[in-house]
Motif scaffolding. Structure first.
Motif, PDB file in Angstrom:
ATOM      1  N   GLN A 480       0.849  -1.215   0.000  1.00 34.73           N
ATOM      2  CA  GLN A 480       0.000   0.000   0.000  1.00 34.73           C
ATOM      3  C   GLN A 480       0.875   1.252   0.000  1.00 34.73           C
ATOM      4  O   GLN A 480       0.637   2.189  -0.765  1.00 34.73           O
ATOM      5  N   LEU A 481       1.889   1.234   0.848  1.00 39.57           N
ATOM      6  CA  LEU A 481       2.749   2.423   0.925  1.00 39.57           C
ATOM      7  C   LEU A 481       3.569   2.600  -0.347  1.00 39.57           C
ATOM      8  O   LEU A 481       3.835   3.728  -0.776  1.00 39.57           O
ATOM      9  N   ALA A 482       3.959   1.492  -0.953  1.00 38.53           N
ATOM     10  CA  ALA A 482       4.717   1.586  -2.207  1.00 38.53           C
ATOM     11  C   ALA A 482       3.855   2.242  -3.274  1.00 38.53           C
ATOM     12  O   ALA A 482       4.305   3.128  -4.015  1.00 38.53           O
ATOM     13  N   THR A 483       2.568   1.837  -3.343  1.00 39.38           N
ATOM     14  CA  THR A 483       1.676   2.419  -4.345  1.00 39.38           C
ATOM     15  C   THR A 483       1.478   3.909  -4.061  1.00 39.38           C
ATOM     16  O   THR A 483       1.586   4.753  -4.943  1.00 39.38           O
ATOM     17  N   GLN A 484       1.234   4.201  -2.785  1.00 40.10           N
ATOM     18  CA  GLN A 484       0.956   5.591  -2.411  1.00 40.10           C
ATOM     19  C   GLN A 484       2.130   6.531  -2.667  1.00 40.10           C
ATOM     20  O   GLN A 484       1.934   7.684  -3.034  1.00 40.10           O
ATOM     21  N   LEU A 491      12.628  -1.112  -1.516  1.00 41.93           N
ATOM     22  CA  LEU A 491      13.186   0.050  -0.810  1.00 41.93           C
ATOM     23  C   LEU A 491      12.238   0.510   0.286  1.00 41.93           C
ATOM     24  O   LEU A 491      12.661   0.875   1.390  1.00 41.93           O
ATOM     25  N   VAL A 492      10.934   0.493  -0.014  1.00 43.31           N
ATOM     26  CA  VAL A 492       9.943   0.905   0.984  1.00 43.31           C
ATOM     27  C   VAL A 492      10.102   0.046   2.237  1.00 43.31           C
ATOM     28  O   VAL A 492      10.174   0.551   3.364  1.00 43.31           O
ATOM     29  N   TYR A 493      10.192  -1.271   2.050  1.00 43.20           N
ATOM     30  CA  TYR A 493      10.347  -2.163   3.202  1.00 43.20           C
ATOM     31  C   TYR A 493      11.633  -1.861   3.961  1.00 43.20           C
ATOM     32  O   TYR A 493      11.645  -1.746   5.190  1.00 43.20           O
TER      33      TYR A 493
END
Ligand code: G6P
Length: 520
Positions: A480-484, A491-493
């Motif tokens: 969800q955060l990667a899409t947002q 990298l997000v993780y």
């Protein structure tokens, strides 16, 4: 190894007190002559470089580190006075600091904190460690050479109560290197936390007009010393970058410069058989097939030369590790360099050198002088220094027996003059070798990619923090955060996981792990 072979390939240079031994490379009888034409071209290119040619074509720069120890050879009057005036200013500043004429609000400066990275740290670290005499040094030297928060806390902890007597020298040629900027900000915060005004403790070594130069001006720092665009970071030890910290430590910088000048004179001679830099460059060419086929293991048998391999790692790998040759052809050149010191390393990885993959050649560095003062006999008539040489010669033989190649450099001692000689020797070898294999040794286009990517990581981190802050208490999955944020989920993780480990957000473990959620 045969005595005849040794006689042919052992090259003593009594005027320098140095010797180069190539006898443990199986050089074919015609190897040197087969490279003579290429070496003559390399000598010509080097002479042009020393005369002020644009030897770094892509960056449109002159390459002038040889002028630093022979200002009279610089091509213009302005350059000559820039070098001599700066040297005089360094000496005057160090003398005033030592005399307490330049002092902090708490009295004379006794501690020196050097903040820099890469070429703005490795030379100063090498020289400080090699020549330091804790009981006699005029200042105790500490380094910030990274953006590791805990690493900096460690150093500030070591300085402890002495922060008020600390002079900080921030070194950055470009003046924009982020690790160094962070080190400066962290150090300034530590000074402020101790009730001290950083401006009264800070000195800059940087290019005219750089960001660091502007900060030093705006904040009214104690002093500034120049760094010129015609000196590359990895060849900057003998300009203000290395000379200012060394002079402040109380080292004999004139002797360093004289050693370098003497080596330059000996390695400028365009006669291959008489020129130690040319011979060593040809040794590298042979040992690595001119394509980096073997790694270079640097083994000084001397604790004080421990950091030489790290210094050489940058000098050699940043100079020679290139994708393209001078004609733009993909060559992926380079020579990998690693090593620490003997005999210590004999108890670590020398096992693999003797018996494992044969993908290296060793550079042994032998130091003739054992120590100042008397030697203890650890056995009847035998000293620790006898053993040190025994291990060097023994390991060399043990490697030669198994067809593992080596070169040996013998130096008289570890003194300011010898360090100057070693620095100048390797600078010249790198330049000649680069000519032999047809690459530009003086740029570093490859280091930018990692820096750009790091900037992208920081930008993504900021977006993620903003997204979490906008919805406090809400759990988000990685995807969800990667899409947002339009970010790469890996990298997000990685970013979120570290922020959670530092208490900046909450991670709830998922099963499987990639369904973990994060909350601001
Ligand atoms: O002296 P600075 O401009 O801060 O540069 C420090 C170092 O950073 C760069 O990444 C270069 O690759 C190095 O050659 C240089 O020595």
């Amino acid at each position: 190894m045969s005595w005849e072979n040794f006689k042919t390939h052992y090259h003593p240079y009594p005027e320098l007190g140095l010797a180069l031994d190539l006898s443990r490379l199986p050089l074919p009888a015609d190897f040197l002559s087969s490279q003579e034409e290429a070496m003559q071209k390399a000598f010509t290119a080097m002479a042009e470089l020393e005369a002020g040619a644009i030897a770094n074509p892509d960056e449109g720069r002159m390459v002038g580190h040889y002028w630093l120890r022979a200002a009279q050879l610089a091509p213009t009057k302005e350059l000559r006075s820039a070098i001599t005036d700066t040297l005089a200013a360094i000496k005057a500043f160090a003398a005033d600091v030592h005399a307490g004429k330049i002092a902090g609000p708490n009295g004379p400066f006794t501690q020196l904190l050097v903040i820099g990275i890469g070429g703005s740290a490795l030379g100063p670290q090498f020289v400080q460690h090699a020549l330091g005499q804790p009981a006699a040094d005029k200042m105790a030297v500490h380094f910030f050479d990274n953006t590791d928060p805990d690493g900096m806390d460690y150093v500030i902890g070591q300085i402890g109560e002495q922060l008020g007597s600390t002079l900080a020298v921030v070194i950055s040629k470009s003046g924009g290197t982020v690790e160094t900027r962070n080190g400066m900000l962290e150090a300034q915060a530590a000074f402020r936390a101790a009730g001290l005004d950083p401006a009264k403790h800070f000195v800059a070594v940087t290019g005219d007009g750089s960001k660091l130069d502007q900060v030093a001006d705006a904040e009214g720092w104690l002093a500034k010393f120049p760094m010129w665009d015609w000196v590359g970071g990895r060849t900057s030890e003998l300009c203000a970058v290395g000379l200012l910290p060394a002079a402040l430590q109380g080292l004999d910088i004139d002797a360093m410069l004289e050693g370098a000048a003497a080596m330059d004179a000996a390695t400028r001679v365009p006669v291959t058989a008489e020129n130690p830099a040319a011979l060593l460059a040809l040794g590298w060419l042979f040992a690595t097939d001119g394509i980096g086929a073997k790694d270079m293991v640097v083994l000084p048998y001397k604790d004080r030369l421990l950091l030489f391999s790290r210094y050489l790692q940058q000098l050699i790998m940043e100079s020679l590790g290139k994708e393209l040759d001078l004609e733009g052809k993909v060559v992926n050149q380079g020579i990998a360099v690693y090593g620490n010191k003997g005999s210590t390393d004999q108890h670590a990885y020398v096992q693999q050198l003797r018996e494992g993959v044969n993908n290296f050649f060793v550079t042994f560095i032998e130091v003739l002088k054992d120590r100042d003062g008397d030697a203890l006999e650890v056995e009847d008539g035998t000293t620790s220094g006898d053993y040190l040489q025994g291990f060097l010669l023994g390991t060399r033989d043990a490697l030669s027996e198994k067809d593992r190649w080596s070169v040996t450099l013998t130096v008289p001692d570890v003194s300011p003059r010898t360090l100057g000689m070693l620095i100048a020797l390797y600078e010249r070898v790198v330049g000649l070798y680069a000519s032999l294999v047809g690459i530009n040794a003086y740029h570093q286009p490859g280091v930018e990619a990692g820096k750009k990517a790091a900037t992208g990581v920081i930008a993504l981190k900021n977006k993620l923090q903003a997204a979490l802050a906008a919805a406090p208490g809400t759990d988000f999955t990685i995807e969800q955060l990667a899409t947002q944020t339009d970010g790469n989920p890996e990298l997000v993780y990685k970013i979120l996981h570290r922020l959670a480990a530092n208490g900046k957000l909450t991670e709830t473990a998922g099963d499987p792990w990639f369904e973990s959620t994060f909350r601001g």
